[in-house]
Design a protein around this motif. Structure first.
Motif, PDB file in Angstrom:
ATOM      1  N   GLU A 299      15.754  30.448 -56.808  1.00 29.27           N
ATOM      2  CA  GLU A 299      15.174  30.934 -57.822  1.00 29.27           C
ATOM      3  C   GLU A 299      15.400  30.299 -59.384  1.00 29.27           C
ATOM      4  OE1 GLU A 299      15.144  35.566 -58.718  1.00 29.27           O
ATOM      5  OE2 GLU A 299      16.348  34.631 -60.403  1.00 29.27           O
ATOM      6  N   LYS A 300      14.566  30.043 -59.987  1.00 28.32           N
ATOM      7  CA  LYS A 300      14.671  29.397 -61.084  1.00 28.32           C
ATOM      8  C   LYS A 300      14.197  30.248 -62.308  1.00 28.32           C
ATOM      9  CE  LYS A 300      15.022  25.159 -62.343  1.00 28.32           C
ATOM     10  NZ  LYS A 300      14.810  23.752 -62.922  1.00 28.32           N
ATOM     11  N   GLU A 301      15.016  30.503 -63.733  1.00 28.56           N
ATOM     12  CA  GLU A 301      14.337  31.327 -64.751  1.00 28.56           C
ATOM     13  C   GLU A 301      13.849  30.436 -65.956  1.00 28.56           C
ATOM     14  OE1 GLU A 301      16.952  34.736 -64.989  1.00 28.56           O
ATOM     15  OE2 GLU A 301      16.308  34.676 -66.983  1.00 28.56           O
ATOM     16  N   TYR A 302      12.704  30.609 -66.449  1.00 32.34           N
ATOM     17  CA  TYR A 302      12.133  29.952 -67.709  1.00 32.34           C
ATOM     18  C   TYR A 302      11.941  31.271 -68.547  1.00 32.34           C
ATOM     19  CZ  TYR A 302      11.004  26.744 -63.958  1.00 32.34           C
ATOM     20  OH  TYR A 302      11.220  25.614 -62.824  1.00 32.34           O
ATOM     21  N   ASP A 303      11.738  30.550 -69.636  1.00 34.77           N
ATOM     22  CA  ASP A 303      11.264  31.503 -71.028  1.00 34.77           C
ATOM     23  C   ASP A 303       9.657  31.622 -70.659  1.00 34.77           C
ATOM     24  OD1 ASP A 303      13.421  32.171 -72.238  1.00 34.77           O
ATOM     25  OD2 ASP A 303      13.136  30.297 -73.697  1.00 34.77           O
ATOM     26  N   GLY A 304       9.004  32.711 -71.072  1.00 34.42           N
ATOM     27  CA  GLY A 304       7.542  33.068 -71.233  1.00 34.42           C
ATOM     28  C   GLY A 304       7.091  33.237 -72.402  1.00 34.42           C
ATOM     29  N   GLN A 305       5.763  32.887 -72.494  1.00 35.34           N
ATOM     30  CA  GLN A 305       5.113  33.084 -73.927  1.00 35.34           C
ATOM     31  C   GLN A 305       4.039  33.870 -73.606  1.00 35.34           C
ATOM     32  OE1 GLN A 305       3.909  29.696 -76.022  1.00 35.34           O
ATOM     33  NE2 GLN A 305       3.770  30.531 -78.133  1.00 35.34           N
TER      34      GLN A 305
ATOM     35  N   PHE B 227      -1.767  37.043 -69.822  1.00 33.56           N
ATOM     36  CA  PHE B 227      -1.504  35.739 -69.436  1.00 33.56           C
ATOM     37  C   PHE B 227      -0.120  35.341 -70.247  1.00 33.56           C
ATOM     38  CE2 PHE B 227      -6.066  35.747 -68.437  1.00 33.56           C
ATOM     39  CZ  PHE B 227      -5.829  35.264 -67.066  1.00 33.56           C
ATOM     40  N   VAL B 228       0.784  34.731 -69.467  1.00 37.89           N
ATOM     41  CA  VAL B 228       1.906  34.281 -69.984  1.00 37.89           C
ATOM     42  C   VAL B 228       2.095  33.149 -69.586  1.00 37.89           C
ATOM     43  CG1 VAL B 228       4.594  34.576 -69.634  1.00 37.89           C
ATOM     44  CG2 VAL B 228       3.149  36.585 -69.763  1.00 37.89           C
ATOM     45  N   ARG B 229       2.559  32.119 -70.445  1.00 38.23           N
ATOM     46  CA  ARG B 229       2.668  30.826 -70.187  1.00 38.23           C
ATOM     47  C   ARG B 229       4.100  30.411 -69.977  1.00 38.23           C
ATOM     48  NH1 ARG B 229      -0.549  26.706 -68.966  1.00 38.23           N
ATOM     49  NH2 ARG B 229      -1.852  26.696 -70.745  1.00 38.23           N
ATOM     50  N   ILE B 230       4.453  29.857 -68.886  1.00 37.99           N
ATOM     51  CA  ILE B 230       5.904  29.275 -68.773  1.00 37.99           C
ATOM     52  C   ILE B 230       6.193  28.141 -69.766  1.00 37.99           C
ATOM     53  CG2 ILE B 230       7.501  28.422 -66.953  1.00 37.99           C
ATOM     54  CD1 ILE B 230       5.993  29.919 -64.813  1.00 37.99           C
ATOM     55  N   VAL B 231       7.172  28.508 -70.454  1.00 42.37           N
ATOM     56  CA  VAL B 231       7.564  27.350 -71.217  1.00 42.37           C
ATOM     57  C   VAL B 231       8.843  26.636 -70.823  1.00 42.37           C
ATOM     58  CG1 VAL B 231       8.600  27.004 -73.673  1.00 42.37           C
ATOM     59  CG2 VAL B 231       7.359  28.971 -73.011  1.00 42.37           C
TER      60      VAL B 231
ATOM     61  N   VAL C 292       1.571  36.287 -61.301  1.00 42.71           N
ATOM     62  CA  VAL C 292       1.027  35.667 -60.331  1.00 42.71           C
ATOM     63  C   VAL C 292       0.717  34.211 -61.016  1.00 42.71           C
ATOM     64  CG1 VAL C 292      -1.296  36.608 -60.376  1.00 42.71           C
ATOM     65  CG2 VAL C 292      -0.938  35.216 -58.468  1.00 42.71           C
ATOM     66  N   ILE C 293       1.388  33.300 -60.485  1.00 42.47           N
ATOM     67  CA  ILE C 293       1.051  31.879 -61.032  1.00 42.47           C
ATOM     68  C   ILE C 293      -0.287  31.319 -60.833  1.00 42.47           C
ATOM     69  CG2 ILE C 293       2.113  29.626 -61.531  1.00 42.47           C
ATOM     70  CD1 ILE C 293       4.777  30.524 -60.537  1.00 42.47           C
ATOM     71  N   VAL C 294      -0.932  30.917 -61.894  1.00 40.59           N
ATOM     72  CA  VAL C 294      -2.351  30.560 -61.436  1.00 40.59           C
ATOM     73  C   VAL C 294      -2.691  28.988 -61.594  1.00 40.59           C
ATOM     74  CG1 VAL C 294      -3.384  33.059 -61.501  1.00 40.59           C
ATOM     75  CG2 VAL C 294      -3.015  31.505 -63.468  1.00 40.59           C
ATOM     76  N   SER C 295      -1.789  28.567 -62.165  1.00 36.97           N
ATOM     77  CA  SER C 295      -2.253  26.832 -62.577  1.00 36.97           C
ATOM     78  C   SER C 295      -0.592  26.281 -62.291  1.00 36.97           C
ATOM     79  CB  SER C 295      -2.476  26.875 -63.844  1.00 36.97           C
ATOM     80  OG  SER C 295      -1.392  26.729 -64.633  1.00 36.97           O
ATOM     81  N   SER C 296      -0.804  24.831 -61.871  1.00 40.77           N
ATOM     82  CA  SER C 296       0.416  24.173 -61.692  1.00 40.77           C
ATOM     83  C   SER C 296       1.331  23.807 -62.568  1.00 40.77           C
ATOM     84  CB  SER C 296      -0.078  22.690 -60.992  1.00 40.77           C
ATOM     85  OG  SER C 296      -0.812  21.892 -61.954  1.00 40.77           O
ATOM     86  N   ASP C 297       0.315  24.012 -63.973  1.00 43.49           N
ATOM     87  CA  ASP C 297       1.630  23.853 -65.296  1.00 43.49           C
ATOM     88  C   ASP C 297       2.070  24.878 -65.784  1.00 43.49           C
ATOM     89  OD1 ASP C 297      -0.970  24.921 -65.786  1.00 43.49           O
ATOM     90  OD2 ASP C 297      -1.304  23.581 -67.594  1.00 43.49           O
ATOM     91  N   GLY C 298       1.944  26.080 -64.981  1.00 44.36           N
ATOM     92  CA  GLY C 298       2.642  27.287 -65.414  1.00 44.36           C
ATOM     93  C   GLY C 298       2.004  28.537 -66.116  1.00 44.36           C
TER      94      GLY C 298
END
Lengths: 466, 462
Positions: free
Chosen positions: A101-107, A119-123, A67-73
């Protein structure tokens, strides 16, 4: 049989209809779906899982709800993504559905100690404003209250976002306020936002309590809970990795194992039935030992806080009091020893490093991954103080160590005639042996309660060239 | 050309040979079987087992063979050990009760005596297992899965298999005859026979999940044990508390003689004599102790077992570059398993400590009793006594051994005292376990209904 299924289906329909009637009219449910589902994403990742017994490593690909919890990913997901023996890699975050659908790397970020989530940060270098869920940290829930969950259908349904209605079935007060849902939920709903009848996001679906919440002691697993927003709001402000690292080393430690003073124990010893904690084991070298605690002492007051534990759960409060008392200052402890009140002064130290934070070393020559022996492991394995060394965690398949039949779990005490009492000495021993290139390397180990030798016969690269 | 001619001659010879030995072999098998079958015994003991904090009795099936006209029968310890009653069925289907003369868990051998006045029972002839050769035809006789008077045939696969000093197959004093003759549960204790009809082994083990991998105790290793049991009712062995590994664990150099001392029990004569792991033992009382391979270890263990108990022995060791003579006084080796007892009123079972348990629990001395199980819902179970706990004290009285515990227990049960405190060691921790004597389970320990157990679980500590 068929009858039963039909009846269940009717019940479900009735249930859904009724709930739609009471709390969530279709218009509100639709509004919740439209608002929340864009912030639901799919995490696809692989995990490297180490079998703690054999040290064998397997890899597995998994999908989970984020679940995305902030606008910066910033993405929140279930806590089992990162476990002591499971490390995720190749994390991909899929945002949006179908064409969009768009795919991003996660950290992955450092896992919180106090809540079983990750927590995962969208890169991304683009400045995308991600759709995200806003949680109300103040909201409370009531027993019987209906909630809507926005989750994922499975792979076969293209991870379609989907609604599910549940009720708050029960509220537990210990060890912290815990909301339980009335029914199980499918895996695709773990960490799904929980929406109340006002359409407000009040928490996410979770499963276990974290060890810091007492999760290790009474494993309340297998039943879906709601992690209320108040538990994670601060992580949304400051995500874990960016927070000042509050490691368990900062916890204060006394070094005792205890039991609650039940009324029966009190009766047996002829003590007032006021509760307390019985010191049943004193860890050698701990502050408790140094300040003269004795086995059988009953703690009734710690640092001015009365201790009235009568049941196992209440012992946790004592543990918390110790943990939260600062390190390094004198603390007054009131105990009963053989029925007589006694005041003791102790000075708490930092909790010794646990196995979770133990340093590992992977040697490249023999194929051994070893770990320092921490106090908790020493207690768990009942190792006497004179056993010093390093514990073998993994043995690389096909390595010299595996050919010599060295197994995970054994404790290396001597390596190629160099005594090994700690990780540093092991590193040095490996380096020296690798330099000297002996024909045979003898390893002296402890396995269970007995000792034995292993012999490795490496083929050194230089020899191979001859 | 010449080569192919030789080949065809060889093939013809071989074929002819096979045909003739084929029928000869059949009659040899029948002859051998006939020599042993009349002395074969089908054994049905009622065994005592301790499970879930309770003593129970179960009927098992095994095999054995008569070695004397007055009715001594050899079988396995795992068949006849801890039995209350042993019924034997002889070859002529006559049923005879037997008493257990003695057992030896270290070699898995037991000797029974049939309760009969007869002095003309058919017996087997014991052969010589040291002359065995791999490939030799052997027969296994016994009661696989309870099917009495079964004969299976195979060959000796290996004459000296070593099955280790620890774990399920532990056998420190003997290697094993490995055979592909079918051996199944129930064959245990039955004879392995050569084609002369002589018993050369006692069938005792098989490898689960494998095909035709069975093991028999070589009769040469068994003979002394059987004699000891008949004469002394048990086997007395010396113990120094050191365990050994073959020299290959240190070096491949065949010039290096001796055997590696791998482990020294802290409460043992070897520890007292300051023998150290890593020392290489060269000889005992002048007798060399060379073990380059694992198969050489049982003779070293046997040499120690044969030392006179309580009499100083000289162990010559190599430590680093030095050679030293060290004096060790062996004690008698204790039983593998301690006596086990059910304590009905408190709902648990406990056994005598053994050196292995003392070692695992890291006890400073051999004092206490080992809890082997606690019944769900019983007073001990409710007080959270667990299998693996060591009871050190009861009501502040030190527990020396099982007999001492039993005495205190009986007094406390008779006293009807409501609360009894046990000091218990559980791994590295110690716990206070409070037994409620007149709780919900008043003396009678009928199995608690499942629901009740769950309810009580939740009420803990209140």
């Amino acid at each position: 049989m068929g009858n039963k299924i039909l009846r269940a289906a009717i019940m479900m329909l009735v249930g859904w209809y009724a709930s739609a009637e009471d709390a969530f009219p279709p218009s509100l449910a639709r509004e919740v779906y439209d608002r929340v589902s864009p912030a639901i994403c799919v995490l696809s990742y692989s995990s490297e899982i180490t079998n703690p017994a054999s040290g064998e490593v397997t890899k597995r690909a998994t999908n989970a709800l984020g679940v995305i919890v902030s606008s910066d990913g910033l993405v929140m997901t279930h806590g089992h993504m990162l476990l002591e023996n499971a490390r995720p890699f190749s994390i991909r975050v899929k945002v949006g559905q179908g064409e969009l659908e768009k795919e991003y790397d996660g950290q992955i970020l450092r896992k919180p100690e106090d809540l079983n989530v990750c927590f995962v940060r969208i890169v991304t270098s683009e400045s995308v404003g991600f759709p995200y869920v806003r949680f109300d940290a103040e909201a409370r829930l009531e027993v019987g209250e209906e909630v809507l969950l926005v989750g994922l259908l499975g792979d076969n349904f293209d991870f379609s976002r989907s609604l599910l209605a549940r009720r708050i079935g029960s509220i537990l007060e210990k060890p912290r306020r815990t909301y339980c849902l009335d029914q199980p939920v499918p895996f695709g709903y773990v960490t799904s936002p929980v929406i109340n009848a006002h359409g407000v996001a009040v928490g996410v679906v979770g499963y276990d309590l974290s060890p810091a919440e007492g999760g290790e002691l009474y494993i309340r697993s297998g039943h879906p809970l709601v992690y209320q927003s108040g538990l994670f709001a601060h992580y949304l402000e400051t995500p874990p990795s960016e927070q000042e690292a509050k490691s368990p080393q900062e916890e204060a430690w006394l070094g005792v194992f205890t039991q609650p003073l039940t009324d029966d124990h009190a009766e047996y010893w002829g003590l007032p039935k006021n509760g307390g904690v019985i010191v049943s084991t004193i860890v050698p070298g701990s502050p408790a030992e140094k300040s003269g605690f004795q086995r059988g002492d009953i703690v009734t007051e710690f640092n001015g806080i009365p201790i009235h534990a009568k049941q196992n759960q209440e012992v946790l409060d004592f543990t918390r009091v110790i943990r939260e008392t600062g390190v390094g200052k004198d603390v007054i402890v009131k105990v009963l020893r053989a029925g007589q009140p006694l005041e003791m002064t102790t000075n708490l130290v930092l909790r010794p490093k646990s196995a979770r934070d133990a340093v590992e070393f992977e040697d490249q020559v023999f194929g051994l991954t070893v770990r320092e022996i921490t106090t908790d492991v020493r207690i768990l394995l009942n190792l006497p103080e004179d056993v010093q060394g390093v514990i073998v965690r993994r043995v690389k398949s096909g390595s010299w160590a595996s050919i010599a039949n060295i197994r995970p779990g054994v404790i290396i005490m001597n390596f190629g005639d160099y005594p090994v009492t700690n990780l540093e000495e092991f590193k040095q021993a490996v380096t020296k042996v690798a330099e000297q290139k002996p024909k045979e390397v003898t390893v002296f180990c402890r396995a269970g309660s007995v000792t034995l030798f292993f012999r490795m016969e490496p083929v050194w690269p230089a020899d191979a060239l001859k | 050309m010449r080569r192919s001619m030789w080949a065809s001659v060889l093939a013809t010879l071989c074929l002819a040979g096979c045909v003739t030995t084929g029928s000869a072999r059949e009659s040899a098998v029948i002859r051998a079987k006939n020599k042993v079958l009349p002395a074969l015994v089908h054994i049905r003991p009622v065994k005592e087992v301790f499970t879930g904090g309770r003593r129970e009795e179960i009927l098992v099936v095994g095999s054995g063979f008569i070695i004397s006209p007055d009715g001594y029968v050899v079988t396995n310890e795992h068949v006849a050990g801890e039995t209350r009653l042993v019924r034997c069925v002889l070859y002529n289907k006559e049923e005879v009760e037997a008493e257990v003369v003695g057992t030896d868990p270290y070699t898995d051998i037991a000797v029974l005596k049939l309760k009969t006045d007869r002095n003309d029972l058919p017996t087997v002839k014991l052969g010589n297992s040291s002359k065995l050769e791999a490939g030799q035809v052997v027969l296994a006789l016994g009661s696989p899965h309870g099917l009495a008077r079964s004969v299976s045939e195979g060959i000796v696969s290996v004459t000296d298999r070593y099955l280790g000093d620890g774990g399920d197959m532990a056998s420190p004093y003997n290697t094993w005859i490995q055979t592909d003759a079918a051996i199944n549960p129930g064959n245990s204790g039955g004879p392995l026979v050569n084609l002369k009809g002589e018993v050369i082994g006692i069938n005792a083990r098989r490898l689960g999940g494998a095909e035709n991998v069975g093991f028999a105790i070589p009769i040469d290793s068994a003979r002394e044990v059987i004699d000891d049991i008949i004469q002394e009712k048990r086997v007395i062995r010396s113990w120094i508390g050191a365990s050994f590994q073959e020299m290959l664990r240190k070096t491949e150099d065949p010039q290096k003689k001796g055997v590696i001392i791998a482990d020294v029990d802290p409460l043992s004569p070897a520890a007292e004599a300051e023998l150290l792991p890593g020392d290489v033992m060269l000889s005992i009382n002048g007798v060399p102790t060379n073990a380059r391979f694992v198969e050489d270890l049982p003779p070293v263990n046997q040499l120690i077992a044969d030392l006179p108990v309580g009499q100083e022995a000289t162990v010559r060791i190599a430590r680093g570059k030095e050679e030293l003579d060290i004096k060790v006084t062996p004690t008698e080796r204790s039983a593998v398993k301690g006596e086990e007892v059910e304590f009905k009123e408190w709902g648990f079972t406990a056994s005598e400590l053994t050196p292995a348990i003392v070692r695992i629990a890291q006890l400073p001395a051999k004092k206490g009793v080992f809890v082997s199980g606690a019944q769900v819902g019983g007073p001990a179970g409710e007080a959270r006594l667990q299998a693996g706990d060591i009871v050190l004290k009861v009501d502040d009285q030190d527990i020396g051994d099982l007999a001492a515990f039993r005495q205190i227990y009986q007094q406390l049960v008779a006293s009807k005292k409501r609360l009894v405190m046990m000091d218990v060691k559980r791994g590295a921790l110690t716990r206070y376990v409070l037994i409620k004597q007149n709780g919900e389970n008043k003396g009678e320990l009928a199995p608690a209904p499942e629901g009740a157990a769950v309810r009580e679980e939740q009420n803990d500590g209140k």
